[in-house]
Design a protein around this motif. Sequence first.
Motif, short mmCIF file in Angstrom:
data_model
loop_
_atom_site.label_atom_id
_atom_site.label_comp_id
_atom_site.label_asym_id
_atom_site.label_seq_id
_atom_site.Cartn_x
_atom_site.Cartn_y
_atom_site.Cartn_z
N LEU A 25 -35.73 20.26 2.69
CA LEU A 25 -34.32 20.62 2.53
C LEU A 25 -33.41 19.62 3.23
O LEU A 25 -32.41 19.17 2.67
N THR A 26 -33.76 19.23 4.44
CA THR A 26 -32.96 18.25 5.17
C THR A 26 -32.95 16.91 4.44
O THR A 26 -31.90 16.26 4.33
N LEU A 27 -34.10 16.51 3.92
CA LEU A 27 -34.17 15.26 3.15
C LEU A 27 -33.33 15.36 1.88
O LEU A 27 -32.64 14.40 1.51
N ALA A 28 -33.37 16.49 1.20
CA ALA A 28 -32.57 16.67 -0.01
C ALA A 28 -31.09 16.56 0.31
O ALA A 28 -30.33 15.93 -0.44
N ARG A 29 -30.68 17.15 1.42
CA ARG A 29 -29.26 17.07 1.82
C ARG A 29 -28.87 15.64 2.18
O ARG A 29 -27.78 15.18 1.83
N MET A 30 -29.75 14.94 2.88
CA MET A 30 -29.47 13.55 3.21
C MET A 30 -29.33 12.73 1.94
O MET A 30 -28.41 11.91 1.81
N LEU A 31 -30.21 12.94 0.97
CA LEU A 31 -30.15 12.19 -0.28
C LEU A 31 -28.89 12.54 -1.06
O LEU A 31 -28.25 11.65 -1.65
N LEU A 32 -28.49 13.81 -1.08
CA LEU A 32 -27.26 14.20 -1.74
C LEU A 32 -26.06 13.45 -1.15
O LEU A 32 -25.24 12.89 -1.89
N VAL A 33 -25.96 13.44 0.16
CA VAL A 33 -24.85 12.74 0.82
C VAL A 33 -24.93 11.24 0.53
O VAL A 33 -23.91 10.60 0.26
N LEU A 34 -26.13 10.69 0.55
CA LEU A 34 -26.30 9.28 0.21
C LEU A 34 -25.80 9.01 -1.21
O LEU A 34 -25.05 8.05 -1.44
N LEU A 35 -26.21 9.84 -2.17
CA LEU A 35 -25.82 9.62 -3.57
C LEU A 35 -24.31 9.65 -3.73
O LEU A 35 -23.73 8.83 -4.46
N GLN A 36 -23.64 10.57 -3.05
CA GLN A 36 -22.18 10.64 -3.14
C GLN A 36 -21.54 9.42 -2.48
O GLN A 36 -20.59 8.85 -3.01
N GLY A 37 -22.09 9.00 -1.35
CA GLY A 37 -21.59 7.80 -0.69
C GLY A 37 -21.79 6.55 -1.54
O GLY A 37 -20.92 5.67 -1.59
N LEU A 38 -22.93 6.47 -2.20
CA LEU A 38 -23.19 5.32 -3.09
C LEU A 38 -22.12 5.22 -4.16
O LEU A 38 -21.67 4.13 -4.50
N ARG A 39 -21.74 6.38 -4.67
CA ARG A 39 -20.74 6.39 -5.74
C ARG A 39 -19.36 5.93 -5.25
O ARG A 39 -18.64 5.25 -5.97
N VAL A 40 -19.03 6.27 -4.03
CA VAL A 40 -17.75 5.83 -3.47
C VAL A 40 -17.80 4.35 -3.16
O VAL A 40 -16.91 3.58 -3.55
N VAL A 41 -18.83 3.91 -2.46
CA VAL A 41 -18.94 2.49 -2.09
C VAL A 41 -19.09 1.63 -3.33
O VAL A 41 -18.48 0.58 -3.45
N GLY A 42 -19.90 2.09 -4.29
CA GLY A 42 -20.09 1.33 -5.51
C GLY A 42 -18.79 1.13 -6.28
O GLY A 42 -18.56 0.08 -6.88
N LYS A 43 -17.92 2.12 -6.24
CA LYS A 43 -16.64 2.03 -6.95
C LYS A 43 -15.69 1.05 -6.26
O LYS A 43 -14.92 0.35 -6.91
N ALA A 44 -15.76 0.98 -4.94
CA ALA A 44 -14.79 0.20 -4.19
C ALA A 44 -15.28 -1.19 -3.79
O ALA A 44 -14.48 -2.07 -3.50
N SER A 45 -16.59 -1.40 -3.76
CA SER A 45 -17.13 -2.66 -3.25
C SER A 45 -17.57 -3.57 -4.39
O SER A 45 -18.18 -3.12 -5.36
N ALA A 46 -17.31 -4.85 -4.25
CA ALA A 46 -17.75 -5.83 -5.23
C ALA A 46 -19.14 -6.36 -4.88
O ALA A 46 -19.68 -7.21 -5.60
N ASP A 47 -19.73 -5.87 -3.79
CA ASP A 47 -21.03 -6.38 -3.33
C ASP A 47 -22.12 -5.36 -3.63
O ASP A 47 -22.31 -4.41 -2.88
N PRO A 48 -22.88 -5.54 -4.73
CA PRO A 48 -23.92 -4.57 -5.07
C PRO A 48 -25.05 -4.51 -4.04
O PRO A 48 -25.75 -3.51 -3.95
N ALA A 49 -25.21 -5.55 -3.24
CA ALA A 49 -26.27 -5.55 -2.23
C ALA A 49 -26.03 -4.45 -1.20
O ALA A 49 -26.99 -3.88 -0.66
N ARG A 50 -24.79 -4.12 -0.93
CA ARG A 50 -24.47 -3.07 0.03
C ARG A 50 -25.10 -1.74 -0.42
O ARG A 50 -25.72 -1.04 0.37
N VAL A 51 -24.94 -1.42 -1.69
CA VAL A 51 -25.51 -0.18 -2.23
C VAL A 51 -27.03 -0.29 -2.33
O VAL A 51 -27.76 0.61 -1.92
#
Length: 194
Positions: A156-182
């Motif tokens: 459950l803790t891992l699932a929650r961490m991955l959920l937060v990661l996935l949402q963060g990826l979507r924000v950073v991916g939208k704003a950053s021109a550097d795909p290596a960051r994601v």
Amino acid sequence: MARTKEFDPDAALQSALELFWRRGYEATSMADLVEALGIGRASIYATFGNKHDLYLKALERYGEQQRPLLLAELAQPGPALPAVRAAVRRFGAEATAERRRLTGCFVTNTAAELAPHDATAARAVERSWDHIETLLHSALVRAQAQGELPADRDPLTLARMLLVLLQGLRVVGKASADPARVRDAVEQALTLLD
């Protein structure tokens, strides 16, 4: 005698989804919706309700389109951990793909724009996140039962961490021109599953 609709409500809803996804709620006016849907303001109100109602219906449609893909990825028979890794990598790749980078994720966009001050939108976002978390949790429980995930890891803790990661990826991916960051964040997070 009631008049029949002279437009396809399903196609109109899809057009609204695409417009709201690209522009957001506040930046989309009723005039924009009339133009994009190709129907009159009165028809929009009669079919979908007000702008807010239409937005929420578009958000629900987005979920209906997106949920089956993740379910298919994570519920397939066989080893579960490779499926979880593939799904997380897919989210990362989508977040940095030029086509998706410009729009981001409709749910994540709603979380940022409306959820802080719109309880109905916040509940819709929570339902989406609950769904993703449940699918990840189920897959990780299965991985642990199959001996793929160490017994000392909390699914459950891992699932929650991955959920937060996935949402963060979507924000950073939208704003950053550097795909290596994601990409780097994805790979580092996946080491927690080893």
